[in-house]
Design an enzyme around this catalytic site. Structure first.
Site, PDB file in Angstrom:
ATOM      1  N   HIS A   3       9.060  15.164  41.804  1.00 48.04           N
ATOM      2  CA  HIS A   3       7.620  15.023  41.612  1.00 48.04           C
ATOM      3  C   HIS A   3       7.209  15.114  40.147  1.00 48.04           C
ATOM      4  O   HIS A   3       6.316  14.391  39.700  1.00 48.04           O
ATOM      5  CB  HIS A   3       6.863  16.079  42.424  1.00 48.04           C
ATOM      6  CG  HIS A   3       6.939  15.849  43.895  1.00 48.04           C
ATOM      7  ND1 HIS A   3       6.323  14.789  44.514  1.00 48.04           N
ATOM      8  CD2 HIS A   3       7.585  16.538  44.867  1.00 48.04           C
ATOM      9  CE1 HIS A   3       6.575  14.831  45.816  1.00 48.04           C
ATOM     10  NE2 HIS A   3       7.338  15.876  46.058  1.00 48.04           N
ATOM     11  N   ASP A   7       5.120  12.290  38.316  1.00 53.58           N
ATOM     12  CA  ASP A   7       3.837  12.563  37.667  1.00 53.58           C
ATOM     13  C   ASP A   7       3.832  12.057  36.231  1.00 53.58           C
ATOM     14  O   ASP A   7       2.842  11.500  35.758  1.00 53.58           O
ATOM     15  CB  ASP A   7       3.518  14.060  37.699  1.00 53.58           C
ATOM     16  CG  ASP A   7       3.132  14.556  39.079  1.00 53.58           C
ATOM     17  OD1 ASP A   7       2.866  13.710  39.965  1.00 53.58           O
ATOM     18  OD2 ASP A   7       3.113  15.781  39.281  1.00 53.58           O
ATOM     19  N   GLU A  33       2.164   4.799  44.491  1.00 50.79           N
ATOM     20  CA  GLU A  33       2.452   4.282  43.156  1.00 50.79           C
ATOM     21  C   GLU A  33       1.798   2.922  42.935  1.00 50.79           C
ATOM     22  O   GLU A  33       2.246   2.130  42.128  1.00 50.79           O
ATOM     23  CB  GLU A  33       3.966   4.182  42.959  1.00 50.79           C
ATOM     24  CG  GLU A  33       4.620   3.299  43.993  1.00 50.79           C
ATOM     25  CD  GLU A  33       6.134   3.343  43.940  1.00 50.79           C
ATOM     26  OE1 GLU A  33       6.735   2.280  44.164  1.00 50.79           O
ATOM     27  OE2 GLU A  33       6.700   4.403  43.703  1.00 50.79           O
TER      28      GLU A  33
END
Length: 115
Positions: A3, A7, A33
């Site tokens: 993650h 990010d 995304e």
């Protein structure tokens, strides 16, 4: 890559969008995304040029938490007069999936609005 890397990729993509778009253009996360970029007062030809600029800029991004090259596939659609927003997004989405199917890291133009 997790993650945190995801990010960072999203933050880098947002920075590319910010650097390539005009103040009145809009980039918004559409899901996971995927993003929508609205380019008011832009010809179809110019929209493809913007998409190509974004694609090439994303290719150059180095994300610290991700050792792989980042790429982007884009679908470009022109909103037709009287076209429902859902139909417009569906045409852009279909072009996006054509770009992914054709090898990724490319721009595909959506089919014309049926008359």
């Amino acid at each position: 890559y997790g993650h945190a890397a995801g990010d960072q990729v999203l933050a880098c993509a947002a920075e590319v969008f910010r650097s390539q778009l005009r103040p009145y253009d809009l980039a918004a996360r559409y899901g996971g995304e995927e993003f929508l970029i609205l380019l008011p007062r832009t010809s179809p030809e110019d929209a493809i040029c913007v998409a190509e600029r974004i694609r090439m800029a994303i290719e150059k991004v180095k994300v610290p938490a991700c050792p792989r090259q980042i790429t982007i596939s884009l679908g470009v659609a022109t909103w037709g007069i009287g076209e429902a927003p859902e139909q417009f997004v569906a045409r852009a989405d279909a072009a996006l999936y054509r770009a992914k199917s054709a090898g990724r890291n490319r721009v595909e133009e959506a089919s014309a609005v049926p008359v």
